[in-house]
Design a protein around this motif. Structure first.
Motif, short mmCIF file in Angstrom:
data_model
loop_
_atom_site.label_atom_id
_atom_site.label_comp_id
_atom_site.label_asym_id
_atom_site.label_seq_id
_atom_site.Cartn_x
_atom_site.Cartn_y
_atom_site.Cartn_z
N GLU A 76 0.84 -1.19 0.00
CA GLU A 76 0.00 0.00 0.00
C GLU A 76 0.88 1.24 0.00
N LYS A 77 0.36 2.32 -0.62
CA LYS A 77 1.18 3.51 -0.82
C LYS A 77 0.71 4.72 -0.04
N TRP A 78 -0.50 4.66 0.54
CA TRP A 78 -1.04 5.84 1.20
C TRP A 78 -0.33 6.20 2.50
N SER A 79 0.32 5.21 3.13
CA SER A 79 0.99 5.49 4.41
C SER A 79 2.06 6.57 4.28
N TYR A 80 2.67 6.67 3.10
CA TYR A 80 3.76 7.61 2.92
C TYR A 80 3.35 8.87 2.16
N TRP A 81 2.05 9.09 2.00
CA TRP A 81 1.61 10.32 1.36
C TRP A 81 1.98 11.54 2.19
N SER A 82 1.83 11.41 3.50
CA SER A 82 2.05 12.57 4.36
C SER A 82 3.01 12.29 5.52
N SER A 83 3.59 11.10 5.55
CA SER A 83 4.53 10.77 6.62
C SER A 83 5.70 9.99 6.05
N PRO A 84 6.88 10.08 6.67
CA PRO A 84 8.06 9.38 6.15
C PRO A 84 8.04 7.89 6.47
#
Length: 240
Positions: A76-84
């Motif tokens: 999944e890719k959403w975890s790193y949309w706004s956090s490192p």
């Protein structure tokens, strides 16, 4: 006698005062409709692959016991949309250069499916993040443990039984914007420890990370959600 609507409404009316029959709508040919729906489905799949999730296969034993060879994993890719990227995350990343040989060839159908994320792709690696930019990662302390910023990690829950935290000593400071990654099968994982002669000293740029492994999805008997081990929650790991 033909009646008409009051002035200002030019619509023709039928003999009973209702609207006259309208011209029949043109129907889109079934073949054209099928093509349009197929294109929309492909665009949707491509968008999902680009922004949400993507499937990969595990090519080796380097992440045992968490993954075994040929497991299909969902990233999944959403975890790193706004956090490192965080310590303890299991991530898939593009080969930063010199870690892998050329990817296996794909036939045209496989290439098409891989483009939209429906066929596992090669040229990527999956490892666990041990250190992030600015961290000091070392092994081993007097008790034989891996440490991050001087704090020993309790790795019994994910490192393969019988494997040492590392079969070689090292001490590195991870550059900003890069990651130190290791496989859970420490005695059979060519990870950051084995690429220190390359640019970056064995670290991986955060920009190469595709996403965080969310679950094992195939075979069904091995379905499992992936969680971060508690040892990475230690407050003492935070850099001073």
């Amino acid at each position: 006698m033909r009646r008409s609507r009051p002035s200002g409404d030019p619509s023709p009316v039928g003999p009973d005062g209702g609207p006259a029959a309208t011209r029949k709508r043109r129907h889109v040919p079934a073949s054209v409709e099928a093509v349009v729906l197929l294109v929309l489905a492909l665009l949707l799949a491509l968008g999902i692959k680009t922004f949400l999730v993507q499937m990969f296969f595990v090519p080796s034993e380097s992440m045992e016991p968490l993954f075994i060879k040929n497991d299909r994993i969902m990233v999944e890719k959403w975890s790193y949309w706004s956090s490192p990227v965080r310590r303890g995350d299991v991530v898939v990343f593009e080969d930063p250069g010199g870690w892998l040989g050329p990817p296996p060839p794909l036939n045209p159908v496989q290439k098409g499916l891989s483009t939209i994320g429906l066929y596992p792709t090669g040229g990527h690696l999956v490892k666990r993040v041990i250190g992030v930019g600015g961290d000091r990662v070392a092994c081993c302390d007097p008790d034989g443990r891996l440490t991050v910023n001087g704090v020993p990690l309790v790795e019994d829950s994910y490192v393969k039984k019988g494997s040492k935290p590392s079969d070689r000593d090292f001490s590195v400071t991870v550059p900003k914007g890069r990651l130190w990654v290791m496989g859970d099968n420490r005695s059979n994982s060519e990870d950051s420890r084995y690429h220190r002669q390359l640019p970056g000293g064995g670290t991986v740029p955060e920009s190469a990370v595709v996403g965080k492994v969310w679950a094992i999805v195939w075979p069904i008997s091995r379905w499992d959600h992936i969680e971060t081990p508690r040892t990475f929650d230690q407050k003492a790991l935070a850099q001073e």
